[in-house]
Write a protein that holds these residues in place. Sequence first.
Motif, PDB file in Angstrom:
ATOM      1  N   PHE A 177      39.033  43.258  46.912  1.00 37.02           N
ATOM      2  CA  PHE A 177      40.104  44.066  46.346  1.00 37.02           C
ATOM      3  C   PHE A 177      41.323  43.220  45.994  1.00 37.02           C
ATOM      4  N   HIS A 178      42.261  43.865  45.328  1.00 38.40           N
ATOM      5  CA  HIS A 178      43.561  43.271  45.015  1.00 38.40           C
ATOM      6  C   HIS A 178      44.602  44.177  45.667  1.00 38.40           C
ATOM      7  N   PRO A 179      45.100  43.812  46.848  1.00 37.25           N
ATOM      8  CA  PRO A 179      45.847  44.758  47.689  1.00 37.25           C
ATOM      9  C   PRO A 179      47.219  45.203  47.200  1.00 37.25           C
ATOM     10  N   LEU A 180      47.801  44.579  46.189  1.00 38.13           N
ATOM     11  CA  LEU A 180      49.094  45.051  45.714  1.00 38.13           C
ATOM     12  C   LEU A 180      48.984  46.084  44.586  1.00 38.13           C
ATOM     13  N   ARG A 181      47.779  46.394  44.186  1.00 36.11           N
ATOM     14  CA  ARG A 181      47.600  47.444  43.178  1.00 36.11           C
ATOM     15  C   ARG A 181      47.863  48.805  43.785  1.00 36.11           C
ATOM     16  N   LYS A 182      48.379  49.706  42.973  1.00 30.50           N
ATOM     17  CA  LYS A 182      48.656  51.065  43.433  1.00 30.50           C
ATOM     18  C   LYS A 182      47.373  51.787  43.843  1.00 30.50           C
ATOM     19  N   GLU A 183      46.261  51.453  43.208  1.00 27.82           N
ATOM     20  CA  GLU A 183      44.990  52.119  43.499  1.00 27.82           C
ATOM     21  C   GLU A 183      44.360  51.646  44.814  1.00 27.82           C
ATOM     22  N   ILE A 217      43.802  32.435  46.516  1.00 27.84           N
ATOM     23  CA  ILE A 217      44.643  31.431  47.166  1.00 27.84           C
ATOM     24  C   ILE A 217      45.141  31.907  48.535  1.00 27.84           C
ATOM     25  N   LEU A 218      45.259  33.216  48.741  1.00 28.99           N
ATOM     26  CA  LEU A 218      45.753  33.759  50.010  1.00 28.99           C
ATOM     27  C   LEU A 218      44.671  34.496  50.791  1.00 28.99           C
ATOM     28  N   LEU A 219      43.829  35.231  50.103  1.00 27.56           N
ATOM     29  CA  LEU A 219      42.814  36.056  50.749  1.00 27.56           C
ATOM     30  C   LEU A 219      41.464  35.343  50.740  1.00 27.56           C
ATOM     31  N   GLU A 241      48.188  33.304  42.777  1.00 20.55           N
ATOM     32  CA  GLU A 241      48.655  34.294  43.745  1.00 20.55           C
ATOM     33  C   GLU A 241      48.631  35.695  43.141  1.00 20.55           C
ATOM     34  N   MET A 242      49.063  35.828  41.882  1.00 24.35           N
ATOM     35  CA  MET A 242      49.071  37.142  41.244  1.00 24.35           C
ATOM     36  C   MET A 242      47.661  37.628  40.940  1.00 24.35           C
ATOM     37  N   MET A 284      47.120  40.988  42.796  1.00 19.97           N
ATOM     38  CA  MET A 284      47.294  42.073  41.832  1.00 19.97           C
ATOM     39  C   MET A 284      46.092  42.237  40.891  1.00 19.97           C
ATOM     40  N   GLY A 285      45.288  41.201  40.735  1.00 19.88           N
ATOM     41  CA  GLY A 285      44.111  41.305  39.880  1.00 19.88           C
ATOM     42  C   GLY A 285      44.375  41.075  38.409  1.00 19.88           C
ATOM     43  N   VAL A 286      45.520  40.493  38.059  1.00 17.21           N
ATOM     44  CA  VAL A 286      45.795  40.153  36.667  1.00 17.21           C
ATOM     45  C   VAL A 286      45.113  38.819  36.375  1.00 17.21           C
ATOM     46  N   GLU A 287      44.251  38.807  35.361  1.00 11.58           N
ATOM     47  CA  GLU A 287      43.508  37.596  35.020  1.00 11.58           C
ATOM     48  C   GLU A 287      44.308  36.756  34.022  1.00 11.58           C
ATOM     49  N   TYR A 288      44.563  35.515  34.385  1.00 15.27           N
ATOM     50  CA  TYR A 288      45.307  34.593  33.519  1.00 15.27           C
ATOM     51  C   TYR A 288      44.286  33.746  32.777  1.00 15.27           C
ATOM     52  N   THR A 289      43.978  34.152  31.536  1.00 13.12           N
ATOM     53  CA  THR A 289      42.917  33.505  30.773  1.00 13.12           C
ATOM     54  C   THR A 289      43.314  32.076  30.413  1.00 13.12           C
TER      55      THR A 289
END
Length: 178
Positions: free
Chosen positions: A153-159, A145-147, A127-128, A132-137
């Motif tokens: 894109f990663h919609p919860l990022r500030k950018e 999982i949702l989109l 989900e993250m 958010m685009g954080v890669e869990y190596t």
Amino acid sequence: MSAVVTSSPSITGRSVPGAEKEVLAQLKVAFGSKLKDAKVVRERLVEIVIDRAELVPVCTYLKDTLGFEHLSCVTAVDWKDHFESIYHIENYYNGCMVQVNAQIPYDDPKIATLTGLWHAADFLEREMWDLMGVEYTGHPNLTRILLPEDFKFHPLRKEFAQEVDRQYITRRKLRGGK
């Protein structure tokens, strides 16, 4: 024949008064200067801030040594200059929870997965990654999982642009309209 009715005991939890102070003390002894910040936030809640490299050793210590058996939440925060991956890890025996804030550089949003310690990390980390685009190596199935899979894109990022470049999926589009 009369039945004896006994009231069932009320369940109040197994919180151990002062457990959070003991957990904090043990974390400070075990990791010392590797903890960027460590404090008792309130009764039964300890918060620590670490670098991403310390995540697996700290969480392994929490699980194997201190008995924190449940990972209840994984989330992430975009602070514009860095990310934080935040974990809520609970010990049901003493009623204490540790919030682990792992700091991640903004230009390299990668952190080790915790799926080897807690299976609950599987969907939470996905989900993250998705939002958010954080890669869990090392994650066994790091997919959206949702989109939709083709979402760029990663919609919860500030950018993330709030009104432009969005890929809306509306009822009209699903029916073939524009």
